[in-house]
Design a protein around this motif. Structure first.
Motif, PDB file in Angstrom:
ATOM      1  N   PHE A   1      19.940  21.631   1.239  1.00 44.13           N
ATOM      2  CA  PHE A   1      18.732  21.946   1.999  1.00 44.13           C
ATOM      3  C   PHE A   1      18.029  20.650   2.395  1.00 44.13           C
ATOM      4  O   PHE A   1      17.860  19.748   1.574  1.00 44.13           O
ATOM      5  N   GLU A   2      17.630  20.558   3.642  1.00 46.68           N
ATOM      6  CA  GLU A   2      16.682  19.521   4.023  1.00 46.68           C
ATOM      7  C   GLU A   2      15.337  19.862   3.371  1.00 46.68           C
ATOM      8  O   GLU A   2      15.009  21.045   3.196  1.00 46.68           O
TER       9      GLU A   2
ATOM     10  N   ILE B   1       6.456  17.178  -2.438  1.00 55.37           N
ATOM     11  CA  ILE B   1       6.197  15.766  -2.720  1.00 55.37           C
ATOM     12  C   ILE B   1       6.477  14.955  -1.456  1.00 55.37           C
ATOM     13  O   ILE B   1       7.551  15.078  -0.859  1.00 55.37           O
ATOM     14  N   SER B   2       5.513  14.137  -1.068  1.00 58.46           N
ATOM     15  CA  SER B   2       5.679  13.217   0.052  1.00 58.46           C
ATOM     16  C   SER B   2       5.409  11.802  -0.431  1.00 58.46           C
ATOM     17  O   SER B   2       4.588  11.579  -1.330  1.00 58.46           O
ATOM     18  N   GLN B   3       6.093  10.847   0.180  1.00 58.88           N
ATOM     19  CA  GLN B   3       5.947   9.449  -0.203  1.00 58.88           C
ATOM     20  C   GLN B   3       5.933   8.597   1.061  1.00 58.88           C
ATOM     21  O   GLN B   3       6.523   8.973   2.079  1.00 58.88           O
ATOM     22  N   GLY B   4       5.256   7.465   0.999  1.00 58.42           N
ATOM     23  CA  GLY B   4       5.225   6.586   2.159  1.00 58.42           C
ATOM     24  C   GLY B   4       4.286   5.418   1.948  1.00 58.42           C
ATOM     25  O   GLY B   4       4.133   4.924   0.830  1.00 58.42           O
ATOM     26  N   TYR B   5       3.643   5.005   3.038  1.00 57.88           N
ATOM     27  CA  TYR B   5       2.726   3.869   3.019  1.00 57.88           C
ATOM     28  C   TYR B   5       1.519   4.203   3.870  1.00 57.88           C
ATOM     29  O   TYR B   5       1.631   4.915   4.878  1.00 57.88           O
ATOM     30  N   ARG B   6       0.370   3.671   3.454  1.00 62.61           N
ATOM     31  CA  ARG B   6      -0.868   3.989   4.177  1.00 62.61           C
ATOM     32  C   ARG B   6      -0.781   3.602   5.646  1.00 62.61           C
ATOM     33  O   ARG B   6      -1.294   4.294   6.512  1.00 62.61           O
ATOM     34  N   GLU B   7      -0.103   2.490   5.929  1.00 64.50           N
ATOM     35  CA  GLU B   7      -0.027   2.039   7.318  1.00 64.50           C
ATOM     36  C   GLU B   7       1.147   2.641   8.080  1.00 64.50           C
ATOM     37  O   GLU B   7       1.267   2.444   9.288  1.00 64.50           O
ATOM     38  N   LYS B   8       2.026   3.378   7.400  1.00 59.05           N
ATOM     39  CA  LYS B   8       3.208   3.945   8.047  1.00 59.05           C
ATOM     40  C   LYS B   8       3.206   5.471   8.082  1.00 59.05           C
ATOM     41  O   LYS B   8       3.882   6.080   8.905  1.00 59.05           O
ATOM     42  N   GLY B   9       2.511   6.105   7.155  1.00 57.05           N
ATOM     43  CA  GLY B   9       2.531   7.552   7.057  1.00 57.05           C
ATOM     44  C   GLY B   9       3.366   8.021   5.873  1.00 57.05           C
ATOM     45  O   GLY B   9       3.844   7.217   5.061  1.00 57.05           O
ATOM     46  N   LEU B  10       3.547   9.335   5.770  1.00 60.50           N
ATOM     47  CA  LEU B  10       4.241   9.952   4.648  1.00 60.50           C
ATOM     48  C   LEU B  10       5.469  10.710   5.127  1.00 60.50           C
ATOM     49  O   LEU B  10       5.483  11.259   6.228  1.00 60.50           O
ATOM     50  N   TRP B  11       6.497  10.749   4.274  1.00 62.17           N
ATOM     51  CA  TRP B  11       7.718  11.513   4.530  1.00 62.17           C
ATOM     52  C   TRP B  11       7.909  12.515   3.408  1.00 62.17           C
ATOM     53  O   TRP B  11       7.783  12.179   2.222  1.00 62.17           O
ATOM     54  N   LEU B  12       8.210  13.753   3.760  1.00 60.53           N
ATOM     55  CA  LEU B  12       8.481  14.778   2.763  1.00 60.53           C
ATOM     56  C   LEU B  12       9.818  14.482   2.095  1.00 60.53           C
ATOM     57  O   LEU B  12      10.843  14.368   2.778  1.00 60.53           O
TER      58      LEU B  12
ATOM     59  N   TRP C   1      12.266   7.621   4.076  1.00 57.18           N
ATOM     60  CA  TRP C   1      12.961   8.131   5.262  1.00 57.18           C
ATOM     61  C   TRP C   1      14.475   8.133   5.064  1.00 57.18           C
ATOM     62  O   TRP C   1      15.201   8.711   5.861  1.00 57.18           O
ATOM     63  N   ILE C   2      14.961   7.480   4.001  1.00 57.09           N
ATOM     64  CA  ILE C   2      16.393   7.478   3.704  1.00 57.09           C
ATOM     65  C   ILE C   2      16.725   8.675   2.820  1.00 57.09           C
ATOM     66  O   ILE C   2      16.045   8.932   1.821  1.00 57.09           O
ATOM     67  N   ARG C   3      17.801   9.394   3.178  1.00 56.59           N
ATOM     68  CA  ARG C   3      18.280  10.515   2.379  1.00 56.59           C
ATOM     69  C   ARG C   3      19.777  10.373   2.151  1.00 56.59           C
ATOM     70  O   ARG C   3      20.442   9.606   2.861  1.00 56.59           O
ATOM     71  N   HIS C   4      20.293  11.075   1.147  1.00 60.95           N
ATOM     72  CA  HIS C   4      21.734  11.008   0.948  1.00 60.95           C
ATOM     73  C   HIS C   4      22.436  11.485   2.222  1.00 60.95           C
ATOM     74  O   HIS C   4      21.919  12.297   2.982  1.00 60.95           O
ATOM     75  N   SER C   5      23.605  10.936   2.467  1.00 62.73           N
ATOM     76  CA  SER C   5      24.426  11.194   3.660  1.00 62.73           C
ATOM     77  C   SER C   5      23.967  10.420   4.885  1.00 62.73           C
ATOM     78  O   SER C   5      24.624  10.497   5.928  1.00 62.73           O
ATOM     79  N   HIS C   6      22.859   9.706   4.792  1.00 59.98           N
ATOM     80  CA  HIS C   6      22.485   8.798   5.867  1.00 59.98           C
ATOM     81  C   HIS C   6      23.437   7.602   5.869  1.00 59.98           C
ATOM     82  O   HIS C   6      24.005   7.236   4.842  1.00 59.98           O
ATOM     83  N   ARG C   7      23.567   6.972   7.024  1.00 57.36           N
ATOM     84  CA  ARG C   7      24.289   5.720   7.149  1.00 57.36           C
ATOM     85  C   ARG C   7      23.300   4.556   7.068  1.00 57.36           C
ATOM     86  O   ARG C   7      22.189   4.653   7.592  1.00 57.36           O
TER      87      ARG C   7
ATOM     88  N   SER D   1       0.807  -1.225   0.000  1.00 57.67           N
ATOM     89  CA  SER D   1       0.000   0.000   0.000  1.00 57.67           C
ATOM     90  C   SER D   1       0.838   1.271   0.000  1.00 57.67           C
ATOM     91  O   SER D   1       0.708   2.130   0.885  1.00 57.67           O
ATOM     92  N   PRO D   2       1.738   1.439  -1.003  1.00 57.59           N
ATOM     93  CA  PRO D   2       2.487   2.703  -1.082  1.00 57.59           C
ATOM     94  C   PRO D   2       1.541   3.879  -1.317  1.00 57.59           C
ATOM     95  O   PRO D   2       0.506   3.747  -1.974  1.00 57.59           O
ATOM     96  N   ALA D   3       1.903   5.015  -0.743  1.00 60.31           N
ATOM     97  CA  ALA D   3       1.053   6.200  -0.819  1.00 60.31           C
ATOM     98  C   ALA D   3       1.905   7.413  -1.172  1.00 60.31           C
ATOM     99  O   ALA D   3       3.121   7.397  -1.037  1.00 60.31           O
ATOM    100  N   TRP D   4       1.257   8.471  -1.625  1.00 63.61           N
ATOM    101  CA  TRP D   4       1.968   9.692  -1.993  1.00 63.61           C
ATOM    102  C   TRP D   4       1.057  10.896  -1.814  1.00 63.61           C
ATOM    103  O   TRP D   4      -0.166  10.772  -1.723  1.00 63.61           O
TER     104      TRP D   4
END
Length: 263
Positions: free
Chosen positions: A164-165, A58-69, A217-223, A6-9
Motif C-alpha cells: 500500500f502507498e 505520520i508525516s515527516q519533513g522540514y519546516r522550509e520544505k513541507g511534510l511527506w506522509l 520522499w524516498i520509499r522502498h522500490s524507488h531508484r 529544522s526537521p519537522a513532523w
C-alpha cells in the motif's frame, strides 16, 4: 547541509494531533507487505482513550520544505512504561491479513485472484499489472489475503511486490511498472554531502546500507543515485529495498538498504 535543518513532523492518532513525542520509527520494505511504526509518547498529556484500531498517520519533513506522509495505518497495541507509552501500529496491509479468502478458481489468471481478494477486504483503490500471464487450470485460494497473494506469486513464478502507498493505493505488479519506478528525477546520495556513517557495501558492490538525513520522499522500490568514490569509480543507480525512518529530539534520519539488481 543547510537544506536539512529544522526537521519537522506531524502525528495524528484517532481524533488527536500529537503535541509531544519522544521518538518515532517507521519501517517499510519490499519484502514485507505491511509497514510498521513505533511511536514513543510521554505519558504527560497522553489521551487516555486511544486504543487498538485507532487510525495513525505520520508525516515527516522540514519546516522550509513541507511534510511527506510516510505512514497511514492503525494501532496494533500499546505498551505502557513508567514515563512513556509506545504505540505499535501497522499500515493498511493489515486489512488483507485479517481477511480470510477461500475460493476455487478455474482457468484463471493471477490478476483476477488478486482483484477478488482486494474486493473481499474492501480495498477499492488499487493498481494491478495488466501483463498477460498464462492461465492455470485451477487455483485454490485458502488463507488470509496476504497468504493467498504470496502463493499466487509463487505459483506463477513472479518476483512482484505488493504494498500500500501511504496515500491508500494498493500496488501489485513488476517493479518496472510500479509508480515508484516511474521517477523523473532520482535522489542523489553522495559521500561528503548527505551520506552519513555507518555505510555498508556487500556482494562486490551489489547491495549495501546507507544512513542519511531524513528524506521522507524516498520509499522502498524507488531508484536512487549513489555517489561514493570509496566504493564506486562512477555514480551507480540502485533500488531501495528497505527504509527505516527515525525521528527524535536530536536527529531525523533515514537508513536504507539498496541493491543494484532486481532480486
Amino acid at each position: 547541509m543547510s537544506e536539512y535543518i529544522s526537521p519537522a513532523w506531524d502525528i495524528e492518532i484517532g481524533p488527536y494531533t500529537v503535541q509531544k513525542m519522544t521518538r518515532f520509527d517507521v519501517v517499510s520494505s519490499r519484502q514485507a507487505p505491511i509497514d510498521l511504526a513505533e511511536i514513543e509518547l510521554p505519558k504527560a498529556g497522553l489521551p487516555a482513550d486511544i486504543a487498538a484500531g485507532d487510525r495513525v498517520r505520520i508525516s515527516q519533513g522540514y519546516r522550509e520544505k513541507g511534510l511527506w506522509l510516510i505512514f497511514d495505518g492503525e494501532i496494533a497495541r500499546l505498551e505502557p512504561g513508567s514515563t512513556t507509552t509506545v504505540v505499535f501500529a501497522q499500515d493498511q496491509g493489515v486489512k488483507l491479513k485479517r481477511t480470510e479468502f477461500s475460493q476455487t478458481f478455474i482457468q484463471v489468471q493471477p490478476r483476477a485472484i488478486i482483484q477478488q481478494g482486494l474486493q473481499k477486504a474492501g480495498v477499492t483503490a488499487y493498481r494491478l499489472s495488466s501483463k498477460a500471464l498464462p492461465p492455470r487450470p485451477s487455483f485454490v485460494a485458502s488463507g488470509n489475503c496476504l497468504e493467498v497473494f504470496k502463493w499466487v506469486n509463487m505459483t506463477w513464478g513472479l518476483d512482484w511486490a505488493y504494498y500500500f502507498e501511504p496515500e491508500g493505493e494498493f500496488y501489485w505488479g513488476p517493479w518496472e511498472e510500479s509508480p515508484r519506478y516511474e521517477q523523473t528525477e532520482l535522489t542523489r546520495l553522495e559521500y561528503g554531502v548527505n551520506i552519513l556513517e555507518p555505510t555498508r557495501v556487500e556482494n562486490d558492490g551489489e547491495r549495501g546500507l546507507i544512513t542519511t538525513f531524513a528524506m521522507p520522499w524516498i520509499r522502498h522500490s524507488h531508484r536512487i543515485i549513489i555517489v561514493d568514490p570509496r566504493h564506486f569509480a562512477e555514480p551507480v543507480e540502485a533500488r531501495v529495498e528497505r527504509c527505516h525512518y527515525h525521528h527524535d529530539a536530536q536527529k531525523a534520519r533515514l537508513t536504507l538498504e539498496w541493491s543494484r539488481g532486481k532480486k
